[in-house]
Scaffold this active site. Structure first.
Site, mmCIF file in Angstrom:
data_model
loop_
_atom_site.group_PDB
_atom_site.id
_atom_site.type_symbol
_atom_site.label_atom_id
_atom_site.label_comp_id
_atom_site.label_asym_id
_atom_site.label_seq_id
_atom_site.Cartn_x
_atom_site.Cartn_y
_atom_site.Cartn_z
ATOM 1 N N LYS A 94 -28.093 -16.173 -2.432
ATOM 2 C CA LYS A 94 -26.654 -16.421 -2.346
ATOM 3 C C LYS A 94 -25.980 -15.833 -3.570
ATOM 4 O O LYS A 94 -26.540 -15.840 -4.676
ATOM 5 C CB LYS A 94 -26.366 -17.928 -2.296
ATOM 6 C CG LYS A 94 -25.089 -18.280 -1.562
ATOM 7 C CD LYS A 94 -25.256 -18.201 -0.057
ATOM 8 C CE LYS A 94 -24.039 -18.740 0.672
ATOM 9 N NZ LYS A 94 -24.239 -18.764 2.126
ATOM 10 N N GLY A 196 -11.907 -29.457 8.485
ATOM 11 C CA GLY A 196 -11.887 -28.089 7.974
ATOM 12 C C GLY A 196 -11.638 -27.107 9.096
ATOM 13 O O GLY A 196 -12.482 -26.925 9.966
ATOM 14 N N VAL A 197 -10.464 -26.483 9.101
ATOM 15 C CA VAL A 197 -10.117 -25.565 10.190
ATOM 16 C C VAL A 197 -9.885 -24.163 9.634
ATOM 17 O O VAL A 197 -8.884 -23.510 9.896
ATOM 18 C CB VAL A 197 -8.901 -26.061 11.002
ATOM 19 C CG1 VAL A 197 -9.284 -27.272 11.820
ATOM 20 C CG2 VAL A 197 -7.709 -26.381 10.099
ATOM 21 N N GLY A 198 -10.864 -23.712 8.858
ATOM 22 C CA GLY A 198 -10.862 -22.343 8.378
ATOM 23 C C GLY A 198 -11.418 -21.406 9.431
ATOM 24 O O GLY A 198 -11.280 -21.639 10.640
ATOM 25 N N ALA A 199 -12.114 -20.368 8.991
ATOM 26 C CA ALA A 199 -12.574 -19.321 9.907
ATOM 27 C C ALA A 199 -13.457 -19.851 11.024
ATOM 28 O O ALA A 199 -13.326 -19.444 12.180
ATOM 29 C CB ALA A 199 -13.324 -18.248 9.119
ATOM 30 N N VAL A 200 -14.367 -20.779 10.700
ATOM 31 C CA VAL A 200 -15.269 -21.328 11.713
ATOM 32 C C VAL A 200 -14.676 -22.574 12.360
ATOM 33 O O VAL A 200 -14.695 -22.729 13.585
ATOM 34 C CB VAL A 200 -16.649 -21.649 11.103
ATOM 35 C CG1 VAL A 200 -17.555 -22.325 12.130
ATOM 36 C CG2 VAL A 200 -17.308 -20.379 10.578
ATOM 37 N N GLY A 201 -14.143 -23.476 11.545
ATOM 38 C CA GLY A 201 -13.630 -24.737 12.080
ATOM 39 C C GLY A 201 -12.522 -24.545 13.095
ATOM 40 O O GLY A 201 -12.484 -25.236 14.123
#
Length: 368
Positions: A94, A196-201
């Site tokens: 990472k 969490g409603v970012g790119a995946v959420g």
């Protein structure tokens, strides 16, 4: 070898850099202060037993340099487990870009070019990709300095944004877990809280809503959650209210380390299954969840869709149909893991650790 499970301490570390490096069981910690910004670039290589280390590049602010290094270590450790459970011929690594604030424009480009130079200097030991606050467009910039990168844009010959594949894999695994816990994978009316409603959420919330689930969303950026809720016709709650929301499924898709001895007793769900990395603060939290009768799907089993697509298409040259099959396989893997956990009287985490460590040990044995 037992595959260690890491959970990030996102607010900082009380240990020194020397203590962190000396106590980690990984293979390499590489640090560089960026010339262009006041950013610290850290690459953690946890294991190359199965092959070169692969994993995303996370960009965010940290309380200290030690906190950034600790996060790189824990995330790299989890990538070892993820790639082993997926059966992919790569180890875990990472990159973390610890920045005072998220850069844009020339400052962002310069930082990404420096990351590419550092990755290139490792000679293929580590292969980078997008993660939190980085994208396929960013990987195109990194690729100007190194070939050891995947999930570039489709226009540059890459697989593009991995988030849709991650969301697809999470939904497949979530459906399998719902069937295991509730007796049917029917989502109609099943309440799912997506944190969490970012790119995946965001993509997961949309997919679940389209399939009839009663979706509730929250995000530290409450305006973003409210905006999504209005667009797809679901309910948004304040970011701090997630522990008070009764639901069938809690799907954490934001930062990790949120499940601990303080939050687990307050959960109002029967299943936890989401895309966030390193959801447990410590290994004992898996036992705490089991003691409450809450089924938890290990995040590195569930959220593998993005790496399956990126590694599969760009590094292993899978055709699109193979990628699609492997994304659906996430659901079968989750179902098998949960059945085995019940049969053996173990937590899902213990079973996942055994699967990962068995594959790593077998690879090491062939090298002797």
């Amino acid at each position: 070898m037992a595959a260690p499970m890491g959970a990030p301490v996102l607010n900082g570390s009380d240990r020194s850099l020397e203590e962190l490096v000396d106590s980690w069981d990984g293979e390499a910690t590489v640090m560089r202060r960026a010339r262009s910004t006041d950013a610290l670039i850290t690459i953690g290589v946890h294991s190359t037993a199965l092959g070169p280390a692969a994993g995303g590049c996370r960009m965010r602010t940290y309380r200290s340099s030690a906190a950034a290094v600790e996060d790189a270590h824990r995330l790299a450790t989890a990538m070892t487990s993820k790639l082993a459970v997926c059966g992919l011929p790569f180890g875990g690594g990472k990159a973390v870009l610890a920045v005072p604030s998220i850069p844009e424009g020339d400052a962002r480009r310069d930082l990404l070019l420096e990351l590419g130079e550092l990755v290139e200097s490792l000679g293929g030991l580590y292969i980078t990709a997008p993660d939190m606050n980085t994208s396929d467009v960013d990987m195109d910039v990194v690729a100007e300095r190194t070939s050891h990168v995947f999930c570039r844009t489709a226009e540059s010959g890459g697989c593009g944004n991995p988030a849709p594949a991650t969301a697809a894999g999470v939904e497949a695994g979530l459906r399998a877990a719902i069937a295991h816990v509730f007796g049917s994978d029917d989502l109609d009316g099943r309440r799912v809280l997506v944190q969490g409603v970012g790119a995946v959420g965001e993509r997961l919330a949309r997919r679940l809503t389209d399939d009839g689930a009663d979706v509730v969303v929250c995000d530290i950026d409450e305006q973003r959650a409210d905006h999504l809720a209005r667009r797809i016709g679901v309910r948004a709650i304040p970011a701090a209210a997630w522990l008070d929301e009764e639901c069938d499924v809690f799907a954490p898709c934001a930062a990790g380390g949120i499940l601990d001895e303080g939050t687990i007793p307050r959960l109002r769900c029967r299943l936890v299954a989401g895309a966030a990395n390193n959801q447990l603060r410590e290994r004992a939290d898996a036992d705490r969840l089991a003691a409450r009768g809450i089924t938890w799907v290990p995040d590195y089993v569930l959220n593998s869709g993005g790496v399956l697509k990126g590694v599969g298409m760009e590094l292993l040259h899978w055709p699109p149909e193979e990628v699609a099959n492997r994304l659906q396989q996430v659901g079968e893997d989750v179902a098998s893991l949960l059945r085995r956990a019940d049969t053996e009287g173990q937590t899902p985490l213990a079973v996942a650790e055994t699967l990962a460590s068995d594959r790593i040990d077998a690879a090491r044995a062939t090298r002797v």
